[in-house]
Design a protein around this motif. Structure first.
Motif, PDB file in Angstrom:
ATOM      1  N   ARG A 125       9.900 123.417 -85.838  1.00  0.00           N
ATOM      2  CA  ARG A 125      10.709 122.397 -85.223  1.00  0.00           C
ATOM      3  C   ARG A 125      11.727 121.567 -86.156  1.00  0.00           C
ATOM      4  O   ARG A 125      12.894 121.567 -85.808  1.00  0.00           O
ATOM      5  N   MET A 126      11.319 121.508 -87.449  1.00  0.00           N
ATOM      6  CA  MET A 126      12.063 120.788 -88.367  1.00  0.00           C
ATOM      7  C   MET A 126      13.303 121.746 -88.792  1.00  0.00           C
ATOM      8  O   MET A 126      14.422 121.345 -88.986  1.00  0.00           O
ATOM      9  N   GLU A 177       3.917 125.011 -86.934  1.00  0.00           N
ATOM     10  CA  GLU A 177       4.818 124.441 -85.559  1.00  0.00           C
ATOM     11  C   GLU A 177       5.605 123.323 -85.827  1.00  0.00           C
ATOM     12  O   GLU A 177       6.841 123.317 -85.779  1.00  0.00           O
ATOM     13  N   SER A 178       5.280 122.447 -86.875  1.00  0.00           N
ATOM     14  CA  SER A 178       5.982 121.534 -87.281  1.00  0.00           C
ATOM     15  C   SER A 178       7.231 121.638 -87.910  1.00  0.00           C
ATOM     16  O   SER A 178       8.340 121.380 -87.898  1.00  0.00           O
ATOM     17  N   ASN A 179       6.912 122.630 -88.805  1.00  0.00           N
ATOM     18  CA  ASN A 179       8.023 123.226 -89.792  1.00  0.00           C
ATOM     19  C   ASN A 179       9.036 123.989 -89.050  1.00  0.00           C
ATOM     20  O   ASN A 179      10.460 123.866 -89.410  1.00  0.00           O
TER      21      ASN A 179
END
Length: 237
Positions: free
Chosen positions: A64-65, A60-62
């Motif tokens: 978003r990035m 999820e963080s990837n």
């Protein structure tokens, strides 16, 4: 002793009276025919919360990035770099490999057709074919694509072969594989050894000494001696 016995008897009488009252109350109690839903305590099913996995959090963080980077790239306009800011790698990727890689691919196809990778003695010469493809596909001379002459029909190749004729048999036909492998290893080792700083310094020293010995005027002319004192003022052979 008498006082204690009287106290115990009084407590027993009180307990018996309370039990009789409870029995009478239970006997007279009747359940109603229906109860409102608000007064019924239904059992509540408690759901366990799912624990998040670390891999899911990272994904999820990837994502978003990546979205943020795409947004930033869409906002930033690509500005062309000035020629003096371009690095060697960028120049090779944008100017050299665009022309060289297709020539290498075509050479490999020709080598498979001629079976040059299997047979030692083959008429096909990969270096000649690469030179031919690069000369015919030169972007500065687009008219050569329509002519596409063979390398031995090119004027510069004919002049070079007149001045420097090739031997009748190439060395790849004469040398065995073991000798060719040792010779290739020797040249590669020599190259990496000569790249070292201390070896370069020693070679420059002997080259400079040889040059000074070839010019006898250095002993009598101080101007020439000062000029040749620096290593940057003599030509490397």
């Amino acid at each position: 002793m008498t006082a204690k016995n009287t106290d115990r008897k009084g407590k027993n009488k009180d307990q018996k009276s309370t039990t009789y009252e409870m029995v009478d109350a239970l006997a007279t109690f009747k359940l109603p025919d229906s109860l409102p839903c608000s007064e019924i305590d239904f059992p509540v099913f408690v759901k366990k919360k799912k624990k998040a996995k670390w891999s899911e959090i990272v994904e999820e963080s990837n994502e978003r990035m990546q979205k943020i980077q795409k947004y930033v790239e869409s906002k930033n306009e690509d500005m062309p770099k000035s020629p003096f800011l371009k690095t060697e790698c960028e120049y090779i990727n944008s100017e050299v490999f665009i022309i060289l890689l297709p020539a290498l691919e075509e050479t490999l196809r020709k080598a498979k057709i001629w079976e040059a990778l299997v047979r030692q003695k083959c008429f096909f010469n990969g270096i000649d074919h690469i030179a031919q493809v690069l000369w015919n596909n030169n972007p500065r001379y687009p008219g050569r694509k329509f002519q596409s002459p063979h390398i031995f029909n090119m004027p510069w190749a004919r002049e070079h072969l007149k001045n420097n004729p090739r031997p009748y048999y190439p060395k790849s036909w004469l040398w065995p594989e073991e000798y060719a492998a040792t010779l290739i290893q020797k040249t590669v080792r020599q190259y990496f050894v000569q790249r070292q700083d201390d070896v370069q310094e020693m070679r420059d020293f002997w080259r400079k000494l040889k040059l000074e010995q070839s010019i006898p005027e250095l002993d009598t002319n101080p101007f020439l001696s000062r000029r040749f004192a620096s290593t940057s003022n003599f030509q490397k052979n």
